[in-house]
Enzyme design. Sequence first.
Site, PDB file in Angstrom:
ATOM      1  N   LYS A  18     -28.225   2.795   2.653  1.00 53.49           N
ATOM      2  CA  LYS A  18     -29.232   1.318   3.250  1.00 53.49           C
ATOM      3  C   LYS A  18     -29.817   1.904   4.976  1.00 53.49           C
ATOM      4  O   LYS A  18     -28.645   2.470   5.510  1.00 53.49           O
ATOM      5  CB  LYS A  18     -29.362  -0.086   3.313  1.00 53.49           C
ATOM      6  CG  LYS A  18     -28.553  -0.170   1.552  1.00 53.49           C
ATOM      7  CD  LYS A  18     -29.296  -1.518   1.489  1.00 53.49           C
ATOM      8  CE  LYS A  18     -29.247  -1.980   0.202  1.00 53.49           C
ATOM      9  NZ  LYS A  18     -28.670  -3.284  -0.400  1.00 53.49           N
ATOM     10  N   ASN A 164     -26.001  -4.348   3.993  1.00 55.04           N
ATOM     11  CA  ASN A 164     -24.868  -4.131   3.554  1.00 55.04           C
ATOM     12  C   ASN A 164     -24.441  -2.724   2.500  1.00 55.04           C
ATOM     13  O   ASN A 164     -23.883  -2.733   2.151  1.00 55.04           O
ATOM     14  CB  ASN A 164     -24.998  -5.045   2.374  1.00 55.04           C
ATOM     15  CG  ASN A 164     -25.955  -4.921   1.142  1.00 55.04           C
ATOM     16  OD1 ASN A 164     -26.309  -4.113   1.280  1.00 55.04           O
ATOM     17  ND2 ASN A 164     -25.985  -5.535   0.361  1.00 55.04           N
ATOM     18  N   HIS A 167     -27.185   0.569  -1.751  1.00 55.56           N
ATOM     19  CA  HIS A 167     -27.399  -0.461  -2.651  1.00 55.56           C
ATOM     20  C   HIS A 167     -26.677   0.955  -4.250  1.00 55.56           C
ATOM     21  O   HIS A 167     -26.341   2.089  -3.457  1.00 55.56           O
ATOM     22  CB  HIS A 167     -28.948   0.172  -3.088  1.00 55.56           C
ATOM     23  CG  HIS A 167     -29.308  -0.004  -4.444  1.00 55.56           C
ATOM     24  ND1 HIS A 167     -29.392  -1.532  -5.174  1.00 55.56           N
ATOM     25  CD2 HIS A 167     -29.368   0.565  -4.628  1.00 55.56           C
ATOM     26  CE1 HIS A 167     -29.863  -1.268  -6.385  1.00 55.56           C
ATOM     27  NE2 HIS A 167     -29.977   0.120  -6.611  1.00 55.56           N
ATOM     28  N   GLU A 178     -34.267   3.303 -11.638  1.00 53.14           N
ATOM     29  CA  GLU A 178     -34.364   3.874 -10.424  1.00 53.14           C
ATOM     30  C   GLU A 178     -33.998   5.209  -9.928  1.00 53.14           C
ATOM     31  O   GLU A 178     -34.938   6.208  -9.052  1.00 53.14           O
ATOM     32  CB  GLU A 178     -32.634   2.830  -9.619  1.00 53.14           C
ATOM     33  CG  GLU A 178     -33.312   1.902  -9.530  1.00 53.14           C
ATOM     34  CD  GLU A 178     -32.186   1.056  -9.199  1.00 53.14           C
ATOM     35  OE1 GLU A 178     -31.996  -0.379  -9.022  1.00 53.14           O
ATOM     36  OE2 GLU A 178     -30.647   1.653  -9.049  1.00 53.14           O
TER      37      GLU A 178
HETATM   38  P1  DAT Z   1     -26.290  -5.866  -5.303  1.00 54.27           P
HETATM   39  O1  DAT Z   1     -27.016  -5.262  -4.178  1.00 54.27           O
HETATM   40  O2  DAT Z   1     -24.905  -6.004  -4.983  1.00 54.27           O
HETATM   41  O3  DAT Z   1     -27.180  -5.161  -6.120  1.00 54.27           O
HETATM   42  P2  DAT Z   1     -28.492  -7.210  -5.864  1.00 54.27           P
HETATM   43  O4  DAT Z   1     -29.020  -6.783  -6.371  1.00 54.27           O
HETATM   44  O5  DAT Z   1     -28.159  -9.022  -5.689  1.00 54.27           O
HETATM   45  O6  DAT Z   1     -27.218  -7.207  -5.130  1.00 54.27           O
HETATM   46  O7  DAT Z   1     -29.606  -7.902  -4.716  1.00 54.27           O
HETATM   47  C1  DAT Z   1     -30.163  -7.224  -3.890  1.00 54.27           C
HETATM   48  C2  DAT Z   1     -29.717  -6.740  -2.248  1.00 54.27           C
HETATM   49  O8  DAT Z   1     -30.334  -7.892  -1.775  1.00 54.27           O
HETATM   50  C3  DAT Z   1     -28.417  -6.849  -2.051  1.00 54.27           C
HETATM   51  O9  DAT Z   1     -27.664  -5.617  -1.490  1.00 54.27           O
HETATM   52  C4  DAT Z   1     -28.465  -7.680   0.001  1.00 54.27           C
HETATM   53  C5  DAT Z   1     -29.727  -8.836  -0.150  1.00 54.27           C
HETATM   54  N1  DAT Z   1     -29.479 -10.258  -0.467  1.00 54.27           N
HETATM   55  C6  DAT Z   1     -28.916 -10.814  -1.838  1.00 54.27           C
HETATM   56  N2  DAT Z   1     -29.095 -11.969  -1.580  1.00 54.27           N
HETATM   57  C7  DAT Z   1     -29.625 -12.435  -0.720  1.00 54.27           C
HETATM   58  C8  DAT Z   1     -29.596 -13.304   0.386  1.00 54.27           C
HETATM   59  N3  DAT Z   1     -28.945 -14.699   0.169  1.00 54.27           N
HETATM   60  N4  DAT Z   1     -29.736 -12.928   1.241  1.00 54.27           N
HETATM   61  C9  DAT Z   1     -30.287 -11.877   1.962  1.00 54.27           C
HETATM   62  N5  DAT Z   1     -30.035 -10.884   1.751  1.00 54.27           N
HETATM   63  C10 DAT Z   1     -29.438 -11.208   0.223  1.00 54.27           C
HETATM   64 MG    MG Z   2     -28.904  -5.028  -6.873  1.00 55.36          MG
END
Ligand code: DAT
Ligand code: MG
Length: 203
Positions: A18, A164, A167, A178
């Site tokens: 990212k 973070n 992805h 994807e």
């Molecule tokens: P991952 O990236 O571990 O698959 P996800 O698909 O649940 O996680 O969420 C996508 C992205 O969104 C994640 O990498 C970080 C962001 N994210 C998730 N929950 C969030 C929140 N409550 N506030 C801000 N960003 C968030």
């Molecule tokens: Mg995800």
Amino acid sequence: MQPKKKNPSIERSFVLVKPDGVQRGLIGEVISRLESRGLKVIGLKMVRPSLEHVDSHYPQDEAWIERLGHKGFTVFEEYGIDPKEYMGTNDKKEAGKMVRKWLVDYLTEAPVVAMVIEGVHAIDMVRKIAGNTLPSKADIGTIRGDYSVDSPAAANLEGRAIKNIMHASETPQEAEHEIAHWFAQEEIFEYPLAHHAAMYSKL
Ligand code: DAT
Ligand code: MG
């Protein structure tokens, strides 16, 4: 002779370094950790995606959006923060919609590095190496745990997504969508890795 069966343990996953990962010079670190586990990079490129491209990268379904809101609320609860006061809503779906918008903005802020990764149980393995979505919860030894400390409690008040670093696809269905969304067929390469013979083939 029977045709060789496809090994069901060999999967493909989609990985994105990212904007924060790219801007912090962590492209090499992410690739290196995947490679040293024995995973194979079969597609790789730097892109500056459009809003529309990132918008259709992430799922649109309500359950996924609600889960985004829920992930933040669990941390708020743990630290005694009132989501209503903090984000203006107690509703997971509404919060999820806000987070999804921030997420799309975040991924278009700067170039990203997109990859297709192949290997044994690649989808779960890559996520294990990446660590928990929320860096403040990610174990030390994972990429997110070693290089970041962001939390919804830090991010949501500022109206931004969690940074973070990377992805990684969560399910085979997500990976399929994807990979096709980011890579053309001719941008994905098949080649043998020399050390796989020693790692997990019959010698
Ligand atoms: P991952 O990236 O571990 O698959 P996800 O698909 O649940 O996680 O969420 C996508 C992205 O969104 C994640 O990498 C970080 C962001 N994210 C998730 N929950 C969030 C929140 N409550 N506030 C801000 N960003 C968030
Ligand atoms: Mg995800």
